[in-house]
Write a protein that holds these residues in place. Structure first.
Motif, PDB file in Angstrom:
ATOM      1  N   SER A  76      40.625  41.437  27.615  1.00 52.64           N
ATOM      2  CA  SER A  76      41.877  41.442  28.646  1.00 52.64           C
ATOM      3  C   SER A  76      41.214  42.628  29.819  1.00 52.64           C
ATOM      4  O   SER A  76      41.447  42.085  30.945  1.00 52.64           O
ATOM      5  CB  SER A  76      43.070  42.196  28.274  1.00 52.64           C
ATOM      6  OG  SER A  76      43.540  41.330  27.407  1.00 52.64           O
ATOM      7  N   GLU A  77      40.454  43.405  29.387  1.00 53.30           N
ATOM      8  CA  GLU A  77      39.989  44.547  30.405  1.00 53.30           C
ATOM      9  C   GLU A  77      39.009  43.912  31.236  1.00 53.30           C
ATOM     10  O   GLU A  77      38.820  43.998  32.475  1.00 53.30           O
ATOM     11  CB  GLU A  77      39.568  45.889  29.918  1.00 53.30           C
ATOM     12  CG  GLU A  77      40.616  46.569  28.959  1.00 53.30           C
ATOM     13  CD  GLU A  77      40.083  47.680  28.166  1.00 53.30           C
ATOM     14  OE1 GLU A  77      40.932  48.656  27.637  1.00 53.30           O
ATOM     15  OE2 GLU A  77      39.098  47.358  27.581  1.00 53.30           O
ATOM     16  N   ALA A  79      38.708  40.665  31.896  1.00 54.04           N
ATOM     17  CA  ALA A  79      39.532  39.637  33.020  1.00 54.04           C
ATOM     18  C   ALA A  79      39.747  40.428  34.057  1.00 54.04           C
ATOM     19  O   ALA A  79      39.714  40.187  35.126  1.00 54.04           O
ATOM     20  CB  ALA A  79      40.336  39.063  31.996  1.00 54.04           C
ATOM     21  N   LYS A  80      40.494  41.686  33.750  1.00 55.92           N
ATOM     22  CA  LYS A  80      40.831  42.335  34.797  1.00 55.92           C
ATOM     23  C   LYS A  80      39.900  42.720  35.926  1.00 55.92           C
ATOM     24  O   LYS A  80      39.777  42.799  37.175  1.00 55.92           O
ATOM     25  CB  LYS A  80      41.717  43.563  34.554  1.00 55.92           C
ATOM     26  CG  LYS A  80      42.155  44.466  35.782  1.00 55.92           C
ATOM     27  CD  LYS A  80      43.012  45.641  35.533  1.00 55.92           C
ATOM     28  CE  LYS A  80      43.515  46.335  36.331  1.00 55.92           C
ATOM     29  NZ  LYS A  80      44.411  47.413  36.081  1.00 55.92           N
ATOM     30  N   VAL A  83      38.547  39.742  37.881  1.00 60.67           N
ATOM     31  CA  VAL A  83      39.519  39.264  38.936  1.00 60.67           C
ATOM     32  C   VAL A  83      39.481  40.214  39.890  1.00 60.67           C
ATOM     33  O   VAL A  83      39.437  39.871  41.173  1.00 60.67           O
ATOM     34  CB  VAL A  83      41.044  39.071  38.277  1.00 60.67           C
ATOM     35  CG1 VAL A  83      42.079  39.095  39.242  1.00 60.67           C
ATOM     36  CG2 VAL A  83      41.376  37.976  37.490  1.00 60.67           C
ATOM     37  N   ASN A  84      39.494  41.536  39.997  1.00 66.00           N
ATOM     38  CA  ASN A  84      39.194  42.652  40.817  1.00 66.00           C
ATOM     39  C   ASN A  84      37.858  42.410  41.777  1.00 66.00           C
ATOM     40  O   ASN A  84      38.101  42.614  42.863  1.00 66.00           O
ATOM     41  CB  ASN A  84      39.326  43.964  40.227  1.00 66.00           C
ATOM     42  CG  ASN A  84      40.925  44.176  39.808  1.00 66.00           C
ATOM     43  OD1 ASN A  84      41.903  43.488  40.220  1.00 66.00           O
ATOM     44  ND2 ASN A  84      40.934  45.050  39.285  1.00 66.00           N
ATOM     45  N   THR A  90      46.189  37.035  42.253  1.00 67.69           N
ATOM     46  CA  THR A  90      47.117  36.916  40.906  1.00 67.69           C
ATOM     47  C   THR A  90      48.510  36.663  41.219  1.00 67.69           C
ATOM     48  O   THR A  90      49.252  37.138  40.505  1.00 67.69           O
ATOM     49  CB  THR A  90      47.006  38.486  40.473  1.00 67.69           C
ATOM     50  OG1 THR A  90      47.530  39.572  41.481  1.00 67.69           O
ATOM     51  CG2 THR A  90      45.361  38.910  40.063  1.00 67.69           C
ATOM     52  N   SER A 108      48.052  42.718  31.175  1.00 67.24           N
ATOM     53  CA  SER A 108      46.996  41.804  31.675  1.00 67.24           C
ATOM     54  C   SER A 108      47.357  40.251  31.815  1.00 67.24           C
ATOM     55  O   SER A 108      46.434  39.779  32.435  1.00 67.24           O
ATOM     56  CB  SER A 108      45.967  41.875  30.570  1.00 67.24           C
ATOM     57  OG  SER A 108      46.195  41.110  29.305  1.00 67.24           O
ATOM     58  N   ARG A 110      48.705  38.929  34.417  1.00 68.60           N
ATOM     59  CA  ARG A 110      48.449  38.270  35.795  1.00 68.60           C
ATOM     60  C   ARG A 110      46.739  38.226  35.948  1.00 68.60           C
ATOM     61  O   ARG A 110      46.450  37.084  36.488  1.00 68.60           O
ATOM     62  CB  ARG A 110      48.994  38.831  36.939  1.00 68.60           C
ATOM     63  CG  ARG A 110      48.695  40.527  36.992  1.00 68.60           C
ATOM     64  CD  ARG A 110      49.377  41.088  38.041  1.00 68.60           C
ATOM     65  NE  ARG A 110      48.825  42.523  38.279  1.00 68.60           N
ATOM     66  CZ  ARG A 110      48.708  43.179  39.444  1.00 68.60           C
ATOM     67  NH1 ARG A 110      49.187  42.363  40.552  1.00 68.60           N
ATOM     68  NH2 ARG A 110      48.215  44.286  39.551  1.00 68.60           N
ATOM     69  N   TYR A 111      46.139  39.000  35.303  1.00 73.91           N
ATOM     70  CA  TYR A 111      44.840  38.803  35.332  1.00 73.91           C
ATOM     71  C   TYR A 111      44.159  37.730  34.457  1.00 73.91           C
ATOM     72  O   TYR A 111      43.181  37.235  34.927  1.00 73.91           O
ATOM     73  CB  TYR A 111      44.049  40.194  35.026  1.00 73.91           C
ATOM     74  CG  TYR A 111      44.613  41.315  35.813  1.00 73.91           C
ATOM     75  CD1 TYR A 111      44.154  41.420  37.233  1.00 73.91           C
ATOM     76  CD2 TYR A 111      45.403  42.367  35.285  1.00 73.91           C
ATOM     77  CE1 TYR A 111      44.659  42.367  37.916  1.00 73.91           C
ATOM     78  CE2 TYR A 111      45.959  43.180  36.045  1.00 73.91           C
ATOM     79  CZ  TYR A 111      45.506  43.249  37.429  1.00 73.91           C
ATOM     80  OH  TYR A 111      46.037  44.491  38.243  1.00 73.91           O
ATOM     81  N   ALA A 115      42.238  34.443  36.137  1.00 74.12           N
ATOM     82  CA  ALA A 115      40.842  34.173  35.550  1.00 74.12           C
ATOM     83  C   ALA A 115      40.679  32.807  34.798  1.00 74.12           C
ATOM     84  O   ALA A 115      40.032  31.971  35.259  1.00 74.12           O
ATOM     85  CB  ALA A 115      40.629  35.416  34.647  1.00 74.12           C
TER      86      ALA A 115
END
Length: 135
Positions: A76-77, A79-80, A83-84, A90, A108, A110-111, A115
């Motif tokens: 999850s981290e 993915a964020k 995406v950033n 998002t 997480s 939306r990220y 993704a």
């Protein structure tokens, strides 16, 4: 189509993401005011990169403002982070979750959905995303 050919587009996306993260880290000059409370626990060579990513809102501390440098990054981290770094939108995400283990109420969501929509991440064979699995 053989399996190795199918993996090439995914490999290219991962390599591109890595290149973009590296470029940001190499060519950015962070303002040393980024709020990471436990920056002194990071190894010396990583501090500037951590602060650069925080300054550019690629990463942020936990609810207490800690980066937790000894923590292993979860799916999850990551993915964020991806995406950033890639500047992926998002806002245009589905109302119904694509993965049972990442409900719309999870931080997480939306990220992961963004993704997944862009083909950067995939789920696991059991249909879950594995949001808390370590990379």
């Amino acid at each position: 189509m053989n399996k190795s050919f199918k993996a090439k587009p995914h490999f290219a996306k991962v390599m591109l993401s890595g290149f973009m993260i590296s470029s940001i880290l190499l060519y950015s000059h962070p303002a040393w005011t980024a709020a990471i409370n436990d920056i002194d626990e990071s190894s010396k060579f990583a501090r500037e990169s951590i602060l650069a990513m925080a300054e550019q809102n690629i990463i942020e501390g936990d609810q207490n403002g800690n980066f937790n440098p000894r923590h292993v990054i979860t799916r999850s981290e990551m993915a964020k982070i991806l995406v950033n770094v890639l500047g992926i939108d998002t806002d245009n995400i589905p109302e119904k979750p694509s993965f049972a283990d990442v409900p719309a109420t999870h931080w997480s969501y939306r990220y992961v959905e963004a993704a997944y929509r862009e083909g950067i991440v995939k789920g696991l064979p059991d249909g879950s995303f594995g949001k808390d699995q370590e990379l």
